[in-house]
Structures are given as structure tokens and as C-alpha cells.
Design a protein around this motif. Structure first.
Motif, PDB file in Angstrom:
ATOM      1  N   PRO A  42       0.851  -1.366   0.143  1.00  0.00           N
ATOM      2  CA  PRO A  42      -0.010   0.134  -0.049  1.00  0.00           C
ATOM      3  C   PRO A  42       0.670   1.250   0.093  1.00  0.00           C
ATOM      4  CG  PRO A  42      -1.005  -1.664   1.593  1.00  0.00           C
ATOM      5  CD  PRO A  42       0.436  -2.047   0.889  1.00  0.00           C
ATOM      6  N   ASP A  43       2.163   1.229   0.464  1.00  0.00           N
ATOM      7  CA  ASP A  43       2.890   2.205   0.564  1.00  0.00           C
ATOM      8  C   ASP A  43       3.266   2.863  -0.920  1.00  0.00           C
ATOM      9  OD1 ASP A  43       2.966   2.542   3.266  1.00  0.00           O
ATOM     10  OD2 ASP A  43       4.485   0.832   3.355  1.00  0.00           O
ATOM     11  N   ILE A  46       0.065   4.364  -2.581  1.00  0.00           N
ATOM     12  CA  ILE A  46      -0.647   5.431  -2.021  1.00  0.00           C
ATOM     13  C   ILE A  46       0.055   6.692  -2.584  1.00  0.00           C
ATOM     14  CG2 ILE A  46       0.916   5.818   0.159  1.00  0.00           C
ATOM     15  CD1 ILE A  46      -1.593   6.367   1.829  1.00  0.00           C
ATOM     16  N   TYR A  51      -4.522   4.116  -4.035  1.00  0.00           N
ATOM     17  CA  TYR A  51      -4.839   3.325  -3.063  1.00  0.00           C
ATOM     18  C   TYR A  51      -6.248   3.804  -2.406  1.00  0.00           C
ATOM     19  CZ  TYR A  51      -4.365   0.804   1.321  1.00  0.00           C
ATOM     20  OH  TYR A  51      -4.430  -0.374   2.776  1.00  0.00           O
ATOM     21  N   MET A  53      -7.201   4.507   0.318  1.00  0.00           N
ATOM     22  CA  MET A  53      -7.153   5.938   1.505  1.00  0.00           C
ATOM     23  C   MET A  53      -6.443   6.731   0.775  1.00  0.00           C
ATOM     24  SD  MET A  53      -5.580   6.129   5.170  1.00  0.00           S
ATOM     25  CE  MET A  53      -3.788   6.121   4.318  1.00  0.00           C
ATOM     26  N   SER A  63       3.322   3.478   6.166  1.00  0.00           N
ATOM     27  CA  SER A  63       1.944   2.886   7.105  1.00  0.00           C
ATOM     28  C   SER A  63       2.415   2.313   8.426  1.00  0.00           C
ATOM     29  CB  SER A  63       1.304   2.087   6.118  1.00  0.00           C
ATOM     30  OG  SER A  63       2.212   0.906   5.556  1.00  0.00           O
ATOM     31  N   GLU A  64       3.597   1.855   8.485  1.00  0.00           N
ATOM     32  CA  GLU A  64       3.973   1.149   9.651  1.00  0.00           C
ATOM     33  C   GLU A  64       5.314   1.447  10.175  1.00  0.00           C
ATOM     34  OE1 GLU A  64       3.449  -3.779  10.490  1.00  0.00           O
ATOM     35  OE2 GLU A  64       3.957  -3.132   8.497  1.00  0.00           O
ATOM     36  N   SER A  89      -0.465   3.252  11.280  1.00  0.00           N
ATOM     37  CA  SER A  89      -1.236   4.315  11.044  1.00  0.00           C
ATOM     38  C   SER A  89      -1.839   4.993   9.778  1.00  0.00           C
ATOM     39  CB  SER A  89      -0.831   5.740  11.859  1.00  0.00           C
ATOM     40  OG  SER A  89       0.478   6.125  11.346  1.00  0.00           O
ATOM     41  N   GLY A  90      -1.232   4.352   8.782  1.00  0.00           N
ATOM     42  CA  GLY A  90      -1.296   4.637   7.324  1.00  0.00           C
ATOM     43  C   GLY A  90      -0.630   5.484   6.656  1.00  0.00           C
ATOM     44  N   THR A  91      -0.307   6.405   7.380  1.00  0.00           N
ATOM     45  CA  THR A  91       0.978   7.567   7.077  1.00  0.00           C
ATOM     46  C   THR A  91       2.011   7.886   8.021  1.00  0.00           C
ATOM     47  OG1 THR A  91      -0.461   9.309   7.378  1.00  0.00           O
ATOM     48  CG2 THR A  91      -0.487   8.591   5.072  1.00  0.00           C
ATOM     49  N   MET A 122       1.025  -5.230  10.248  1.00  0.00           N
ATOM     50  CA  MET A 122       0.106  -5.494   8.769  1.00  0.00           C
ATOM     51  C   MET A 122       0.030  -6.917   8.734  1.00  0.00           C
ATOM     52  SD  MET A 122       0.537  -3.593   5.146  1.00  0.00           S
ATOM     53  CE  MET A 122      -0.373  -2.018   5.842  1.00  0.00           C
ATOM     54  N   GLY A 269      -7.899  -3.995   7.925  1.00  0.00           N
ATOM     55  CA  GLY A 269      -8.284  -2.770   8.160  1.00  0.00           C
ATOM     56  C   GLY A 269      -9.631  -2.342   8.760  1.00  0.00           C
TER      57      GLY A 269
END
Length: 328
Positions: A42-43, A46, A51, A53, A63-64, A89-91, A122, A269
Motif C-alpha cells: 500500500p505504501d 498511496i 490506494y 485511502m 504506514s507501519e 497508522s497508514g501514513t 500489517m 483494516g
């Protein structure tokens, strides 16, 4: 503080390493000095605006991560300055400091190094939620793990073995297959030497004595989805975890009827948000398994935070086995 800033989500090349004011934690937040941050699929999405989000611009990806709390905001009573935590936290992770919601922080016991902690939440939460909760995996059943040498794949192998299952791991090279065997896989299938669709299906069939796998863990999607699903056992559960190959497959629904099988969505999530008590219990179990040596993240390599773009390139080459971790 310094961080990689995404001001225009057109890809990795647009990220810039910038000096920024060190933020102060607000209500329910903590300020974390980041020791390590892992790179997840996802990084990549995004920063390409692909993504689900889509954070407000500009933002810091990552994210982690794991590190040390330097300050706590108003209302935070269960955490304190000096405490080591991991957070998803996602970012915010690809920098030297970040502010994170205290509720998302996992306190780290002694003996849980930052590199492992940054690569833990994750992949293990996703795989535990998939296999234990969604698939209701039982000891003695057989699990086929696709994309088995990646982060969630290696976690899935370890969790399935901890639950007493038999594991068939599918990966794209002999080296990746060897890694899977080294962490517990009972059998492996090299995608590249078992061509789609028939040779792959025949190999899965042979590896299960004609029965087929009880559970298929699929974080890959794409061309392998249908032949994998055609190999599934009676009452099998096909776990839709992600689409790392890119294309979202279409499965013929008559197969679910013929096999008495289920297609099961896995969205950890939302599970963590909708069922926080169940998620907390799951994370406590996983932390216990780590302490007992039942699970341990496979670390492909660590790289300095300043080399984030090179790490993204390595991930994009699909050469990563396990997790890439950036360190400060």
C-alpha cells in the motif's frame, strides 16, 4: 525533524526529503521518534494515488513503523514518554518523527527489536484475521499460499503451521521456494516452471493427493486466481487478500456451487475498526506467539531511511523476500 514528503501523488520520484517542524501531540496522540519503518505494498499505491485511502496533501507516506514515544498528548494515560511502541497508522512512517493516535500504538515488550516490530502488525494481523477468523482453519487442513515469499505470504505460512495445518507455498523462483520451506512450508510450487493453467492445477492436485487445498490464501489475484480456485477442495475457503499482481480477477461463480466452496473477503483494516476488542485479543495472541518463537518476520534487508527511493525500486522489481525495513 526530517521526512519524505509527498506533495503530488504521481509516483515515488516525486517524493522529497525535507526538514519539517517537529509536531506536538494533540488530544489522544503521541509523538514517536521513529527507529524503523517497513515498506508495504500500500505504501507504493498511496504515492501513486491508487490506494483506497487518499490522504490530504502534502503527506508523509509510511504506514507501519516502530520507535520510542517522546511526548504524550492530553488524555493519553496508557502510554508514557520513553516507552517503545509499534504503530500502523497508514501514513507518517518515512521520517525521523511522527504524531500517531495512541489507540493505534502497540506497546512492545522487552526483547522485541524495532526492525521486527516495524514489520509485524500489517502482515501478521492480516494473515491471522484471514486464516483464523475468516477461514476458520483447523489443524490437519491444507493451505495453499500464493505469493508465499512476500510479507503476508511468509506470515501466512508461519501462522498456518502454528495452527497445525499443512502448507503448500507457491512462489516465482527456486530461491523463494527454498525460503518458504525454511520457515515451515511442507511443499512448494514454482510458478515459472508450472505453466498456467493446467500444469499449475495438476501440481496442486498432486500435492494434495487429488483432494485440493482446504484453504487458499491469495494476496496476488491476476491470472492465478481461477486455476487456483478450480483446484480447491470440497467446502474449501478462498481468501481474497489482495491484488499484488495488478489485475482484479473474475471468478466463474458456478465453481462455488460445484465445489461447495466459499469466496471470503479479508479486510483486516475494517475489522480492526469495527471489532476493536476482537482485534486487540488477536494482537495479544500474536505478540505471545512472537515471544514463543512461533512467528518471526522474514526481513529481506534493512536500508537507511535516506535510501527510500532505492527501496521502492527493489520492491517494484518483485525481488523482495519477506519485508524491507528502513532504519534511522
Amino acid at each position: 525533524m526530517h521526512a519524505w514528503l509527498c506533495e503530488n501523488p504521481v509516483g515515488v520520484d516525486a517524493l522529497t526529503w525535507k526538514e519539517l517542524p517537529t509536531p506536538q501531540p494533540g488530544q489522544g496522540e503521541v509523538l514517536i521518534r521513529i527507529e524503523a519503518a517497513s515498506l508495504n505494498f500500500p505504501d507504493l499505491l498511496i504515492v501513486q494515488n491508487k490506494y483506497q485511502m487518499k490522504p490530504a496533501l502534502p503527506f508523509v507516506p509510511g504506514s507501519e513503523y516502530a520507535g520510542v514515544i517522546e511526548a504524550v498528548g492530553e488524555g493519553v494515560t496508557h502510554l508514557k514518554a520513553g516507552q517503545r511502541v509499534a504503530c500502523l497508522s497508514g501514513t507518517g512512517g518515512f521520517g525521523t518523527h511522527t504524531v500517531a493516535p495512541a489507540a493505534l500504538c502497540m506497546p512492545l515488550p522487552a526483547g522485541f527489536p524495532a526492525v521486527d516490530a516495524a514489520a509485524f502488525i500489517m502482515i501478521y494481523a492480516t494473515s491471522h484475521h484471514a486464516l483464523v477468523d475468516r477461514a476458520q482453519l483447523k489443524a490437519g487442513e491444507t493451505v495453499l499460499v500464493l505469493g508465499a515469499a512476500g510479507g503476508v505470504g511468509t506470515a501466512a505460512i508461519q501462522i498456518a503451521k502454528a495452527m497445525g495445518a499443512r502448507v503448500i507455498a507457491a512462489a516465482s523462483t527456486d530461491e523463494k521456494c527454498a525460503l518458504c520451506r525454511s520457515i515451515g512450508a511442507d511443499a512448494t510450487i514454482n510458478y515459472t516452471t508450472h505453466a498456467l493453467p493446467n500444469a499449475f492445477r495438476d501440481t496442486v492436485k498432486a500435492a494434495t493427493d487429488g483432494k485440493g487445498p482446504d484453504v487458499i490464501y491469495d494476496p496476488v489475484g491476476g491470472d492465478f486466481a481461477e486455476p487456483a480456485f478450480r483446484s480447491i477442495a470440497w467446502r474449501g475457503r478462498y481468501l481474497v487478500v489482495g491484488f499484488a499482481s495488478g489485475p482484479i480477477p473474475s471468478l466463474p461463480l458456478n465453481l462455488t456451487l460445484l465445489k461447495g466452496a466459499s469466496i471470503v473477503g479479508v479486510f483486516w483494516g475494517d475489522f480492526s475498526r469495527r471489532e476493536p476488542k476482537a482485534n486487540a485479543a488477536m494482537m495479544a495472541e500474536l505478540a505471545g506467539w512472537y515471544a514463543q518463537g512461533k512467528v518471526k518476520p522474514v526481513i529481506d534487508r534493512t536500508m537507511p531511511m535516506a535510501e527510500l527511493k532505492a527501496a521502492y525500486a527493489h520492491m517494484g522489481s518483485r525481488g523482495v523476500m519477506g519485508k524491507l525495513v528502513m532504519v534511522n
